[in-house]
Design an enzyme around this catalytic site. Structure first.
Site, PDB file in Angstrom:
ATOM      1  N   LEU A   1      47.346  35.210  33.479  1.00  0.00           N
ATOM      2  CA  LEU A   1      48.155  34.530  34.482  1.00  0.00           C
ATOM      3  C   LEU A   1      47.564  33.173  34.860  1.00  0.00           C
ATOM      4  O   LEU A   1      48.242  32.141  34.810  1.00  0.00           O
ATOM      5  CB  LEU A   1      48.265  35.434  35.722  1.00  0.00           C
ATOM      6  CG  LEU A   1      49.163  34.970  36.869  1.00  0.00           C
ATOM      7  CD1 LEU A   1      50.612  34.886  36.408  1.00  0.00           C
ATOM      8  CD2 LEU A   1      49.062  35.951  38.052  1.00  0.00           C
TER       9      LEU A   1
ATOM     10  N   ALA B   1      46.912  26.406  37.888  1.00  0.00           N
ATOM     11  CA  ALA B   1      47.704  27.447  38.547  1.00  0.00           C
ATOM     12  C   ALA B   1      46.797  28.612  38.922  1.00  0.00           C
ATOM     13  O   ALA B   1      46.543  29.499  38.126  1.00  0.00           O
ATOM     14  CB  ALA B   1      48.833  27.927  37.629  1.00  0.00           C
ATOM     15  N   GLY B   2      46.239  28.556  40.118  1.00  0.00           N
ATOM     16  CA  GLY B   2      45.416  29.646  40.622  1.00  0.00           C
ATOM     17  C   GLY B   2      46.237  30.394  41.646  1.00  0.00           C
ATOM     18  O   GLY B   2      47.149  31.152  41.292  1.00  0.00           O
ATOM     19  N   SER B   3      45.954  30.138  42.913  1.00  0.00           N
ATOM     20  CA  SER B   3      46.758  30.765  43.963  1.00  0.00           C
ATOM     21  C   SER B   3      48.214  30.286  43.885  1.00  0.00           C
ATOM     22  O   SER B   3      49.134  31.012  44.236  1.00  0.00           O
ATOM     23  CB  SER B   3      46.179  30.409  45.334  1.00  0.00           C
ATOM     24  OG  SER B   3      44.891  30.969  45.483  1.00  0.00           O
TER      25      SER B   3
ATOM     26  N   GLN C   1      18.945  41.826  52.640  1.00  0.00           N
ATOM     27  CA  GLN C   1      18.118  41.529  53.817  1.00  0.00           C
ATOM     28  C   GLN C   1      17.157  42.689  54.122  1.00  0.00           C
ATOM     29  O   GLN C   1      15.995  42.475  54.434  1.00  0.00           O
ATOM     30  CB  GLN C   1      19.043  41.266  55.025  1.00  0.00           C
ATOM     31  CG  GLN C   1      18.343  40.613  56.201  1.00  0.00           C
ATOM     32  CD  GLN C   1      17.838  39.206  55.864  1.00  0.00           C
ATOM     33  OE1 GLN C   1      18.338  38.557  54.962  1.00  0.00           O
ATOM     34  NE2 GLN C   1      16.823  38.759  56.592  1.00  0.00           N
ATOM     35  N   ILE C   2      17.670  43.896  54.028  1.00  0.00           N
ATOM     36  CA  ILE C   2      16.833  45.068  54.343  1.00  0.00           C
ATOM     37  C   ILE C   2      15.714  45.212  53.313  1.00  0.00           C
ATOM     38  O   ILE C   2      14.588  45.565  53.653  1.00  0.00           O
ATOM     39  CB  ILE C   2      17.711  46.344  54.421  1.00  0.00           C
ATOM     40  CG1 ILE C   2      18.617  46.275  55.662  1.00  0.00           C
ATOM     41  CG2 ILE C   2      16.851  47.608  54.458  1.00  0.00           C
ATOM     42  CD1 ILE C   2      19.716  47.321  55.699  1.00  0.00           C
TER      43      ILE C   2
ATOM     44  N   GLU D   1      42.297  38.674  41.866  1.00  0.00           N
ATOM     45  CA  GLU D   1      43.402  39.520  42.356  1.00  0.00           C
ATOM     46  C   GLU D   1      43.917  38.973  43.697  1.00  0.00           C
ATOM     47  O   GLU D   1      44.368  39.711  44.559  1.00  0.00           O
ATOM     48  CB  GLU D   1      42.957  40.981  42.499  1.00  0.00           C
ATOM     49  CG  GLU D   1      43.711  41.940  41.583  1.00  0.00           C
ATOM     50  CD  GLU D   1      43.240  41.833  40.132  1.00  0.00           C
ATOM     51  OE1 GLU D   1      42.498  40.890  39.798  1.00  0.00           O
ATOM     52  OE2 GLU D   1      43.663  42.683  39.317  1.00  0.00           O
TER      53      GLU D   1
ATOM     54  N   THR E   1      42.790  35.554  46.374  1.00  0.00           N
ATOM     55  CA  THR E   1      41.658  35.254  47.253  1.00  0.00           C
ATOM     56  C   THR E   1      41.896  35.868  48.635  1.00  0.00           C
ATOM     57  O   THR E   1      43.023  36.241  48.980  1.00  0.00           O
ATOM     58  CB  THR E   1      41.494  33.740  47.428  1.00  0.00           C
ATOM     59  OG1 THR E   1      42.708  33.242  48.014  1.00  0.00           O
ATOM     60  CG2 THR E   1      41.239  33.034  46.093  1.00  0.00           C
TER      61      THR E   1
ATOM     62  N   GLU F   1      42.069  34.311  51.228  1.00  0.00           N
ATOM     63  CA  GLU F   1      43.029  33.430  51.914  1.00  0.00           C
ATOM     64  C   GLU F   1      44.462  33.851  51.575  1.00  0.00           C
ATOM     65  O   GLU F   1      45.332  33.901  52.438  1.00  0.00           O
ATOM     66  CB  GLU F   1      42.773  31.979  51.502  1.00  0.00           C
ATOM     67  CG  GLU F   1      41.444  31.401  52.019  1.00  0.00           C
ATOM     68  CD  GLU F   1      40.203  32.030  51.385  1.00  0.00           C
ATOM     69  OE1 GLU F   1      40.255  32.451  50.210  1.00  0.00           O
ATOM     70  OE2 GLU F   1      39.173  32.143  52.086  1.00  0.00           O
TER      71      GLU F   1
END
Lengths: 286, 256, 382
Positions: free
Chosen positions: C125, C130-132, C337-338, C364, C366, C368
Site C-alpha cells: 500500500l 502516500a503514507g497516511s 529504566q529498571i 498499520e 500511526t 495520529e
C-alpha cells in the site's frame, strides 16, 4: 534377612553376598534367567515372597528394580514405595521416605499391606559389611516363559560410570555454546573418573543425548561431587541434582542461580576455568 | 490398530512446591499432561496415522483432568475416557492401575502406552501394575519402537546402555524421552477436539467397589527438603581459584 | 460481563505460548542481530494453523476466531516480534482475499497462504508520497485488454522478498473522487515486471524483511483485480481495521515481555542491600505499566470480540491499537529504566524489545491516524 540371588551361573556370587551379613541366601540358578525378562523374574520373585512371607521386600531402584517391583507388587497385592532415600523403623512399623516432584518435596509413606515393598535409590544407603555365615539354599521354582525376548544388549560407549551411580558428575549446559564444548566436559570427567551429565537446555539444543539429561524430566542424581559448567541452575535442573553432597558451579554470569546452591562457585569463563582445573587435577593426581 | 494411551495430569515441571498442612498444595499450580505421557500419546497417534485404527486416551482424575484429555484429543487422539470417582481421590498407584485395568479389560486394543513415570510422585509403578493386571507383557522406558506384523521391536534404556526387546502384540509399552518429538496440537486439532467424545465413567460403571481400589500406601506427610545454602564464591586469578577449589574439594568437602 | 477465556481460547493461548517460547523465543536475538527471517518457523506456524486463523476450513484456514487470533499474536509477539509481524500481515492478506475475492481468487491464493506453501503474503500500500494520505498514491494501473499494466513503486513492504502474493494498490482512474481512484490487485511473485528491492536497515523488528517493491510495466491479469475498480480505498481501510487488532495484540506481547523481564530482574537485583523491587520508585513503574498494558489488552480484545461477532469494530480497533502501541513503548521505556545500564546493552533482551516496540505506533496507521479515526467516530458529522 534373606537374599534372593537369581540368574544364570550366579552361584559364585553367593560368597560375595555373605560379607554383607544376610542370614540366608537363596539361589535361583537357571539358564532361563540368563537375560533379565520381566515375566520370568517376576515369577521367581513372587514365588519366593510367597514362600517366605516376609514383612519387607527391598529392591534397588535400578532399571531392573523399577521394572520388576511394581509387577510383583501388583501380583501379590503388596503396597510399594519406589525410590526411597530412607526407611524409618519404629518397632515393627516401617515408614518410607521418598522424594516427590523430583526432590522438590520429601514425602513419608506408610504401607498397609502385610508384605511391604520398596525400591531404594542407588548411592544413598551406605554399604556396610557385617559378620555373617549365611547358609546358601537352592530355590528352584518353575520359571514362567517370557513373552518378551531380549534380542540385543547395547553397552553405552566408553567406560565412564553410569550417571545415577557415579560418585562424581561433570555436567555442561547452554553456557558451553555448542556441542563441541562437551569435549572439554568429557576431558574433565575422565580426569576425575566421573560421569558426564547435561542440562535440559543442552539436550534440547541437540548437543547431548537425552540419556545424559539431569533434572526433573531427566535423571535424578546424588553424587558426592557435582560440577556444573555453564549451567544457569534452573529449578528443573536443581530438582535433579540438588541432593548432591557437594556442588561446584562454574558460570560467567554472576547472577546465575547455580551460585545460590553451589558449595563452591567460580565466576568466570568456563573455557578458561575448566582447562586450568584439569591441569591442576592432573598435577595433584601426579 | 487400536491403541490405548494412559495419561496423568501433573503439575507443570516449573511449578514451585508449597506444603500446606503436611500435604502438597495445588493452589494456583498450572497443570499439564505428564511429559512422559505426551511421548506415549504422540507414539500412539503416529502409529495410528501409519496403520489406521483408533487412539483412545484414558486417565484417572477429577474435573480438571478433562483439560488434559482434551489436549490429547487436540493432538489427534480419537476419543477419551476419564475414570472419576470420589473413592479414587485418595487412592495410590495400585488403585489407579486396578481401575484402568478394569476399563481396558472391556476394550479392544493391540497396544497400551504409558509414560515411563509421572513427574509428580516419580514412582514408575502404574505401567507395570497395569500390565500385570491385564496379563500383558511389558517393555518399560522405551526410546525406539517399530511395530510390524503383530510384533513390536522396542529399544529400552537399562543401566549402562540399552537393550532391544521383541514381543508379540498386545503389549504394554512405557515411553521415555527420545522416543519421538511431541507435536503441538494444531489450531484445527484444537477446534476438532471439542467435538470428540470424552466419556466420564465411575467405579460403579466399571463394576468396582471402593475396596477394590483402596490404597495400600498412604502419604503421611510431605515437607520441603532442607534448603541448600549458597556456599562461597571463589575469586581471583584463574590459576589461584582453581588451586583453591581443588584444595577445598580435597580437604574440606573430602570428595576427591 | 464475563472476562474469562473459553476452554478453546485458553487452549489456543497455551499451545501458541508453548510453541512460541520453545521454538521462536530462543531464535529472536539471532534473527535480530543477523537481520534474517527463519522461513522454517513460518512453515511450522502455517502447519499449526496460525496463518489463516479467521479463514474458513474450505480455504485451508483454521477458523479459530478473532479472540484466539489476538491471544496468539500476543504470544508470538512476546517471543519474536519480527515473526509476529509476518504472521499478522499474512493473516491480513488471507482475510482481505477472503472478504473481497472472487471464488476463483479465494481458491487459488488463500490455501497456499494458510498451508505455508507461500511463506507469507504482503500488503503493498505505502508509497514514498502516500503514507497516511493515500491520496498521494502514484502507482498506476492501466487496463489493456485482459491485463492491467502496473507502474510505480511501493516502500516499507513487510515480507515482500518471501511473499507468494502481494496485494498491490494502484490508481486506476485519476479523474474521479479520491476515495474511488484506487484499486487493489493480487500480484504473484515472479510476475514479470515485479521486482523486490533490498531490505531496509531498520531500528527494530529486524528479522522481518521490509522491502521496496518495484513495478515496471508489470502485466497483471484482469482477473486478479480484487473487488471492482475503485474499491481499493475501501479494501485498504477494512483490511487495516483488522490489521490493527493484530498489531495491537503483538504490541501488548512486546510490552508484557519487557516488563515481565524487568519485574523478575527487580526481584533479584540487589542495591543498597535489598532487591530493587522493594523501592517504591520501581514498584510504581511496574504498577503503572501493568495497569496500562492490561487495559490496552482489554480494549484490543473488545475490538476482537466485536469483529468476531461481525459487529462494527473500527473505532475499537483504533482505540486498542493506539493504547496498545503507546503503552508497549512506555513499558519498554520503563523496563530499560529498571534494568539501568543492563537495559541498554544487547546482552539483555529489553534492549531489542524497546527497538521492536517502536514501530508499533507507526505502521498499520500511526497513532495520529488512530486518533483521527476515533475522533471522527466520536464527533460524527457536524
Amino acid at each position: 534377612m534373606k537374599v534372593l540371588l537369581a540368574g544364570d551361573n550366579v552361584s559364585g556370587l553367593a560368597e560375595e553376598l555373605k560379607k554383607f551379613g544376610p542370614d540366608e541366601i537363596a539361589v535361583a540358578n537357571s539358564d532361563q534367567l540368563a537375560d533379565y525378562t520381566t515375566e520370568s523374574y517376576a515369577g521367581v520373585l513372587a514365588d519366593y515372597i510367597k514362600q517366605e512371607n516376609p514383612s519387607l521386600v527391598l529392591l534397588g531402584h535400578s532399571a531392573i528394580g523399577k521394572d520388576l517391583a511394581p509387577r510383583v507388587a501388583a501380583r501379590l497385592g503388596a503396597g510399594l514405595v519406589s525410590d526411597c532415600i530412607k526407611i524409618n523403623v519404629d518397632g515393627g512399623d516401617f515408614s518410607f521416605v521418598h522424594p516427590i516432584y523430583a526432590g522438590k518435596a520429601i514425602a513419608t509413606y506408610k504401607v498397609n499391606s502385610a508384605v511391604k515393598m520398596a525400591t531404594l535409590r542407588p548411592n544413598v544407603f551406605p554399604i556396610e559389611e557385617a559378620e555373617g555365615a549365611a547358609s546358601v539354599v537352592d530355590f528352584a521354582p518353575e520359571i514362567a516363559a517370557s513373552r518378551t525376548k531380549v534380542k540385543e544388549v547395547i553397552q553405552q560407549a566408553g567406560d565412564r560410570p553410569e550417571l545415577t551411580e557415579a560418585d562424581i558428575i561433570c555436567s555442561g549446559g547452554r553456557g558451553l555454546g555448542g556441542p563441541d564444548g562437551f569435549g572439554l566436559i568429557e576431558e574433565l570427567a575422565d580426569t576425575l573418573g566421573a560421569a558426564v551429565g547435561s542440562s535440559r537446555a543442552a539436550v534440547d539444543a541437540g548437543w547431548r543425548d537425552h540419556q545424559a539429561q539431569v533434572g526433573q524430566t531427566g535423571k535424578v542424581v546424588s553424587p558426592n561431587l557435582y560440577i556444573a559448567c555453564g549451567i544457569s541452575g534452573a529449578i528443573q535442573h536443581l530438582a535433579g541434582m540438588g541432593s548432591s553432597k557437594c556442588i561446584v558451579g562454574i558460570n560467567k554470569d554472576p547472577e546465575a542461580n547455580i551460585f545460590n546452591v553451589a558449595d563452591y562457585g567460580i565466576e568466570g569463563d568456563l573455557y578458561k576455568v575448566v582447562p586450568a582445573l584439569i591441569e591442576k587435577l592432573k598435577e595433584v593426581n601426579g | 490398530m487400536n491403541i490405548v494411551a494412559c495419561i496423568k495430569q501433573t503439575f507443570d515441571t516449573e511449578a514451585k512446591i508449597v506444603i500446606d498442612n503436611g500435604q502438597v498444595s495445588d493452589q494456583g499450580v498450572n497443570l499439564i499432561v505428564n511429559p512422559y505421557d505426551e511421548f506415549a500419546v504422540e507414539e500412539a497417534i503416529r502409529l495410528k496415522e501409519k496403520n489406521g485404527g483408533e487412539v483412545v486416551v484414558v486417565s484417572v482424575g477429577g474435573d480438571k483432568t478433562q483439560e488434559a484429555l482434551r489436549y490429547c484429543l487436540a493432538m489427534g487422539a480419537d476419543r477419551a475416557v476419564l475414570i472419576q470417582d470420589p473413592a479414587l481421590d485418595n487412592t495410590d498407584n495400585i488403585g489407579c492401575a486396578t481401575a484402568l485395568a478394569k476399563l481396558l479389560a472391556g476394550m479392544e486394543y493391540d497396544l497400551v502406552f504409558c509414560g515411563k513415570e509421572a513427574v509428580d510422585d516419580g514412582a514408575a509403578q502404574v505401567p507395570s501394575m497395569l500390565a500385570e493386571k491385564l496379563d500383558l507383557p511389558q517393555v518399560n522406558v522405551i526410546t525406539e519402537l517399530e511395530v510390524a506384523d503383530n510384533q513390536a521391536t522396542a529399544t529400552r534404556e537399562i543401566d549402562g546402555g540399552s537393550e532391544v526387546i521383541e514381543v508379540q502384540l498386545p503389549v504394554m509399552l512405557s515411553a521415555q524421552k527420545g522416543l519421538n518429538e511431541v507435536r503441538y496440537p494444531s489450531l484445527p486439532g484444537i477446534m476438532k477436539a471439542k467435538r470428540k467424545e470424552l466419556k466420564v465413567v465411575s467405579l460403579a460403571d466399571l463394576e468396582l467397589s471402593a475396596d477394590d481400589v483402596a490404597a495400600k500406601t498412604e502419604l503421611v506427610a510431605a515437607e520441603l527438603p532442607p534448603a541448600r545454602k549458597a556456599g562461597q564464591v571463589l575469586t581471583g586469578e584463574v590459576e589461584e581459584v582453581v588451586a583453591q577449589l581443588v584444595k577445598l574439594l580435597q580437604d574440606e568437602a573430602k570428595v576427591i | 460481563m464475563d472476562f474469562s477465556l473459553s476452554d478453546d481460547e485458553r487452549m489456543v493461548q497455551e499451545m501458541v505460548r508453548d510453541f512460541a517460547q520453545t521454538e521462536l523465543k530462543p531464535q529472536a536475538p539471532t534473527l535480530d542481530r543477523e537481520h534474517r527471517m527463519n522461513l522454517d518457523n513460518l512453515t511450522k506456524m502455517a502447519e499449526l494453523g496460525l496463518m489463516g486463523m479467521n479463514i474458513p476450513e474450505t480455504y485451508g484456514g483454521s477458523e479459530t476466531g478473532v479472540i484466539p487470533y489476538s491471544l496468539a499474536m500476543t504470544e508470538v509477539g512476546r517471543a519474536c516480534a519480527a515473526t509476529a509481524v509476518t504472521m499478522s500481515v499474512t493473516n491480513m492478506v488471507a482475510e482481505v482475499i477472503c472478504t473481497f475475492g472472487t471464488e476463483a481468487q479465494k481458491r487459488k491464493y488463500i490455501p497456499p497462504l494458510c498451508s505455508g506453501e507461500y511463506f507469507a503474503g504482503s500488503f503493498g500500500l505505502t508509497e514514498s508520497t502516500a503514507g497516511s494520505d493515500l491520496g498521494g498514491m502514484k502507482t498506476s494501473a492501466i487496463k489493456e485488454g485482459d491485463y492491467y499494466r502496473l507502474n510505480g513503486s511501493k516502500i516499507f513492504i513487510t515480507s515482500a522478498e518471501y511473499a507468494g502474493v502481494i496485494i498491490v494498490w494502484a490508481v486506476t482512474n485519476r479523474k474521479i473522487q479520491r476515495t474511488r481512484r484506487i484499486s487493489a490487485f493480487l500480484v504473484e511473485k515472479d510476475t514479470p515486471g515485479l521486482s523486490i528491492g533490498k531490505a531496509e536497515e531498520k531500528m527494530g523488528q529486524r528479522g522481518s524483511a521490509t522491502n521496496e517493491v518495484i513495478l515496471e510495466d508489470c502485466l497483471v491479469p484482469a482477473e486478479n483485480l480484487l473487488g471492482s475498480e475503485g474499491d481499493g480505498f475501501r479494501i485498504a481501510l477494512m483490511a487495516l481495521d483488522g490489521g490493527r487488532i493484530g498489531i495491537g495484540s503483538m504490541a501488548i506481547g512486546i510490552g508484557l515481555e519487557a516488563i515481565d523481564y524487568a519485574r523478575d530482574y527487580a526481584r533479584e537485583r540487589m542495591q543498597f542491600n535489598q532487591p530493587i523491587a522493594s523501592f517504591q520508585a520501581i514498584q510504581w513503574q511496574l504498577a503503572d505499566t501493568y495497569a496500562e498494558l492490561q487495559s490496552a489488552q482489554l480494549m484490543v480484545l473488545m475490538a476482537a470480540s466485536l469483529k468476531q461477532q461481525k459487529k462494527p469494530f473500527t473505532k475499537e480497533a483504533s482505540m486498542g491499537k493506539l493504547l496498545a502501541s503507546e503503552s508497549a513503548n512506555r513499558a519498554c521505556y520503563h523496563a530499560v529504566q529498571i534494568l539501568g545500564g543492563n537495559g541498554y546493552i544487547a546482552e539483555y533482551p529489553v534492549e531489542r524489545l524497546y527497538r521492536d516496540a517502536r514501530v508499533t505506533t507507526i505502521y498499520e496507521g500511526t497513532s495520529e491516524i488512530q486518533r483521527l479515526v476515533i475522533a471522527r467516530h466520536i464527533l460524527g458529522a457536524f
